[in-house]
Design an enzyme around this catalytic site. Structure first.
Site, PDB file in Angstrom:
ATOM      1  N   SER B 189       0.850  -1.198   0.000  1.00 15.71           N
ATOM      2  CA  SER B 189       0.000   0.000   0.000  1.00 15.71           C
ATOM      3  C   SER B 189       0.885   1.248   0.000  1.00 15.71           C
ATOM      4  O   SER B 189       1.734   1.406  -0.884  1.00 15.71           O
ATOM      5  CB  SER B 189      -0.965  -0.071   1.186  1.00 15.71           C
ATOM      6  OG  SER B 189      -1.660   1.126   1.375  1.00 15.71           O
ATOM      7  N   ASP B 287      -8.809  -4.784  -6.021  1.00 13.24           N
ATOM      8  CA  ASP B 287      -8.365  -3.506  -5.457  1.00 13.24           C
ATOM      9  C   ASP B 287      -8.787  -2.403  -6.429  1.00 13.24           C
ATOM     10  O   ASP B 287      -8.446  -2.451  -7.613  1.00 13.24           O
ATOM     11  CB  ASP B 287      -6.831  -3.545  -5.304  1.00 13.24           C
ATOM     12  CG  ASP B 287      -6.281  -2.314  -4.591  1.00 13.24           C
ATOM     13  OD1 ASP B 287      -7.027  -1.316  -4.418  1.00 13.24           O
ATOM     14  OD2 ASP B 287      -5.101  -2.351  -4.192  1.00 13.24           O
TER      15      ASP B 287
END
Lengths: 608, 349
Positions: B189, B287
């Site tokens: 991330s 995602d």
């Protein structure tokens, strides 16, 4: 704008994880994983029981739906936060804080959500990967034993069992075999310690026996008769069904014997004679004094030269003597009830006769001709026996039977009915044991008694599932059918009075746990577990049994002396024992073609 | 905006295993409570809710960990994970010995959390770093970089760079006959984003990096991509929260085409001339940021840099946090291969 925390609730962020996080036992054993802390989430710093996961997930879902927009931040800032490691408690407390709306059901999505998570078995890494990664070998199995899972597994198990029985009925042994395998697998996913899991195991075995019958062994009928008595005795101890049968029947017999000096009880299945001490004592205390009591006990012949019937008779005679009741005993050894003839009882004119049949009459039934239960198809043994019962002109016939229809024409119907009947029975064994008052019995003793009692029930179950034709003797039919049958044979129902009901209820509270219930149905009593009646007791009399003629002395009657001995005629064996004369009758009368012999039971089914 | 919550919940439940669903939903819920609409962050509650673990110099599954101060001026901490020394009763000094005479990788790890959440001692990241040690025989340095909104760009990058410099000066982290620091930069991330920018700085400064490993790296831009629109709110993440985190990290007044957020965007830097390292980029198909991650991969390729893309179609964010899926194990395998392959050879051409 700061949040308030409960400082006594472990606010240390380090409190959740210790050095042992890698050593948490892998949840590979499904039985032990129930209630254990989930190891996957433990590695992430959370202490959640594997069994709580779904509850937590549903709670998170609900929290999300209530916390929309910017309000969530403001409201949560003022909330009191509990230990975040205890995820279950944290989620629950957040729900109470942020969603206190009472209309918001705790689990509105529970039914829909229950099965909608992706099956982790599809996501679980394939075995070869686990082998390749030595360091990953500590990965624990995902454990999913939540309550929903248990119920689903149980439902699936029942479905498999019934499907298997269906295949058996259709004669598709290949399909049945395959379903049996699946059922065994499904059995591994449920708790077999109680409930449906326990009884299912027995049914699986029974189906297996039916599909693949074991070779006839030498164990036969001999040893099993004595064995059966032991099992029966434990069943008697472990739960109130037989006791209920005995005191209800005794009450009816006692009332029917009022005003009679000479009474004769014919017991269709003597066993250890457990029913009779209470009656003997009650007769002893009767106002006006006890009658002369004769007891004829029918039972299986003893193979090993013992005379079991005689031994029981001796014990009862001892008791009778001690309470000064004139008593005589006769044993009738028979392998099957339909071989018994009334002349074997030698009922004297003027005697008040009581016929007592506890869990016996169903053995005389045959296959039902049609699903509608037309009984007129063939002459069954039951008809013959009922005829001579009526011929005895009994003052009372006490009938106790299992309250179930295990004699349906269709195997599948019988199987399914039995599955639920015995499941309830087993539940009551389990539940009654825990709650009941103990007459000094220890926990461990009770466990053994209950276990042997289960074996007793297992014999019945096995007979229902595995045997056919003459070998199938556990042909239980419900009270309604017995009513018809007994009525057609010429018997009239006798209301078991409110006394019987009260006595039954009282005795139950004394001896048994909560969950048992007595009900009255048109003058008959039933005893059941929760709302399911499991055993019924009823009383009958012959139409013209109101014989007002006084008892007459008869040459076969005996002089009375205080030692309760009876001699009557040359047919009897008189022995030197001055306490009691009693005899096992039948073998000495073997001139006739009515041989009462043990014809040899090659099956596992016991016969009387 | 996203559809009804109930619809979204049901969709994610179809593909996400229960444990993953519980873990990530819990994070999502907690994080929602921390982001204030005015751009401030409830740090106090965040630290309360974050599950942390202490360092442990006693071996657990063959791995030991200890915390070090990298830069006293910034109070920059890092947690070091390494294979347990062979001697069970080792003095503390032994922790600073090379784990092996042979070449071994040093992985500088930047945890995720969208620049605002988590720390190097957060339980999920402690678990992950330990796994990397066993996986690659590596020494892992997990950097406790400064977080937004208290510390905006470029603080996180500065801290990352400081950690790399520190590693290059620690003799015990050098290995092989040539006594080199065989360093990989790794992050998930926001940590993936940091790894990229630190790698750029390394390339500019002549420090050799053996490889970059980016797990669901956090990139963005002003434009709303197709994946963002399609997956908004469906799998734990919303466009709205992405926007909030960028706003909290990027300089005041900047938009999402800032090069920190969008390195191959209109304001991006050209990498063609730089000895930028090889990359392994892992993208989760559920995602919503994936279009930006794929664009990043394309940008690297166009700049002539070696990149391997691993695209996991049914994976959600955080799939690498729980060892309960094929995604987890196969991606770990990819990482191991990448590190092993790039250990022996120098990365820059």
């Amino acid at each position: 704008m700061s949040s308030s925390f409960r400082s006594d609730m472990g606010t240390d962020p380090y409190d959740s994880v210790g050095d042992d996080r890698w050593i948490i036992a892998s949840a590979s054993d499904r039985g032990s994983s129930r209630g254990e802390i989930d190891s996957l989430l433990h590695g992430a710093g959370y202490r959640v029981r594997s069994t709580d996961l779904r509850h937590v997930a549903i709670g998170l879902e609900q929290l999300e739906s209530t916390m929309v927009g910017d309000q969530c931040v403001a409201s949560s800032a003022e909330a009191i936060h509990y230990n975040p490691s205890d995820l279950t408690a944290w989620v629950d407390s957040m729900l109470s804080e942020l969603a206190p709306d009472p209309h918001l059901l705790r689990h509105p999505l529970s039914t829909a959500a229950a099965n909608t998570w992706a099956d982790p078995t599809q996501q679980r890494p394939s075995l070869h990967r686990l082998e390749n990664h030595h360091q990953h070998r500590n990965v624990p199995a995902v454990s999913l034993q939540s309550m929903d899972e248990e119920e689903d597994a149980a439902i699936r198990l029942v479905h498999l069992l019934v499907s298997c029985a269906d295949s058996v009925q259709r004669g598709d042994s290949e399909m049945a075999g395959s379903l049996l395998d699946q059922t065994r697998l499904a059995l591994a996913r449920v708790n077999t310690g109680f409930g449906i899991g326990k009884v299912a195991g027995y049914f699986v075995d029974a189906l297996c026996r039916r599909l693949y019958p074991p070779p006839p062994s030498a164990t036969g009928g001999g040893g099993s008769a004595a064995n059966l008595e032991i099992l029966y005795h434990h069943f008697y101890e472990a739960c109130p069904y037989i006791k209920f049968a005995h005191f209800t029947a005794n009450q009816a017999i006692l009332e029917a014997f009022q005003g009679h000096d000479r009474v004769h009880v014919v017991d269709f299945n003597l066993m250890h004679g457990l029913q009779w001490p209470a009656l003997i004592q009650a007769l002893a205390l009767r106002p006006g004094g006890p009658p002369l009591l004769r007891l004829t006990g029918i039972g299986a012949p003893s193979p090993d030269g013992r005379d079991a019937l005689r031994e029981v008779g001796l014990r009862l005679a001892e008791l009778a003597r001690s309470v000064q009741v004139r008593f005589a005993f006769r044993g009738v050894a028979a392998t099957r009830l339909e071989h018994v003839r009334p002349w074997m009882f030698q009922v004297a004119p003027g005697e008040a006769v009581a016929v007592n049949t506890v869990l016996q009459l169903h053995r005389l039934l045959g296959d039902r001709a049609s699903p509608e239960g037309g009984d007129a198809a063939a002459a069954e043994p039951i008809d013959t026996v009922l005829e001579w019962i009526v011929g005895l002109k009994p003052k009372i016939v006490t009938v106790v039977e299992q309250e179930a229809d295990h004699n349906k024409p269709s195997f599948l119907d019988r199987f399914t009915e039995a599955l639920f009947y015995y499941s309830t029975m087993f539940d009551s064994l389990e539940g009654g044991r825990v709650g009941g008052s103990h007459r000094g019995g220890q926990q461990q003793q009770q466990t053994v008694v209950a276990a042997v009692a289960e074996a007793y029930l297992q014999r019945e179950m096995c007979n229902i599932v595995c045997c056919e034709g003459a070998a199938r003797v556990e042909r239980h039919e419900p009270l309604a059918r017995w009513r018809d049958r007994l009525g057609r044979a010429g018997l009239r129902a006798v209301h078991l009075g409110s006394n019987a009901f009260k006595q039954a209820s009282m005795l139950l509270t004394l001896f048994s746990g909560e969950g048992y219930c007595v009900e009255e149905v048109a003058g008959c009593l039933t005893l059941g577990w929760h709302s399911r009646p499991l055993i019924s007791a009823s009383a009958w009399r012959a139409d013209d049994a109101d014989d007002a003629s006084p008892p007459r002395d008869h040459q076969t009657l005996v002089l009375q002396d205080h030692s309760s001995s009876i001699t009557s005629g040359s047919n009897n064996v008189v022995d030197g024992d001055d306490h009691l004369h009693q005899h096992s009758v039948m073998r000495s009368h073997m001139g006739s073609s009515d041989r009462i012999n043990d014809t040899g039971s090659g099956s596992s089914c016991s016969r009387v | 905006m996203a559809g009804s919550n109930e619809v979204n919940a049901n969709e994610s439940k179809m593909v996400v295993p229960l444990h993953t669903w519980v873990l990530i939903s819990n994070f999502k819920l907690a994080y929602n409570m921390l982001r204030r609409p005015d751009g401030t962050f409830d740090r106090h509650l965040a630290e309360f809710l974050d599950r942390k673990v202490p360092a442990n110099a006693s071996p657990v599954n063959g791995v030991v960990s200890f915390d070090v101060v990298i830069d006293r001026t910034n109070n920059l901490l890092a947690r070091i994970y390494r294979p347990a020394p062979p001697n069970p009763t080792t003095p503390l000094a032994d922790l600073h010995r090379p784990p092996s005479p042979d070449p071994f990788p040093v992985i500088i790890f930047f945890h995720g959390g969208s620049f605002a959440h988590s720390s190097s001692n957060t339980a999920i990241y402690d678990s992950l770093c330990r796994r990397f040690v066993s996986l690659c025989g590596a020494v892992v340095i997990s950097v406790d970089y400064r977080r937004s909104p208290e510390y905006r760009y470029p603080c996180a990058y500065d801290d990352g760079w400081a950690a790399l410099k520190w590693a290059s000066t620690e003799p015990w982290l050098h290995s092989g006959k040539d006594a080199k620091l065989r360093v990989f930069l790794c992050g998930d991330s926001s940590g993936g984003n940091i790894a990229h920018h630190v790698a750029v700085k390394a390339a500019e400064s002549g420090i050799e990096v053996s490889g970059n490993i980016l797990l669901n790296p956090m990139f963005g831009g002003n434009h709303r991509t197709e994946s963002e629109k399609r997956l908004d709110g469906k799998y734990f993440v919303t466009i709205q929260d992405r926007d909030w985190y960028w706003k909290a990290y990027l300089p005041e007044g900047a938009d999402r085409d800032h090069p920190a957020c969008n390195p191959f965007g209109p304001n991006g830097m050209k990498l063609e001339e730089l000895p930028f390292t090889k990359s392994l980029v892992i993208v989760a198909g559920l995602d919503l940021v994936q279009d930006w991650q794929l664009a990043y991969t394309e940008g690297l390729k166009k700049a002539g840099k070696e990149v391997k893309l691993v695209y996991r179609e049914q994976a959600t964010i955080g799939f690498y946090l729980l060892p309960n899926t094929d995604h987890f194990y196969e991606v770990m395998e990819e990482i191991r291969n990448f590190v092993t392959c790039n250990l022996k050879q120098p990365a820059n051409i």
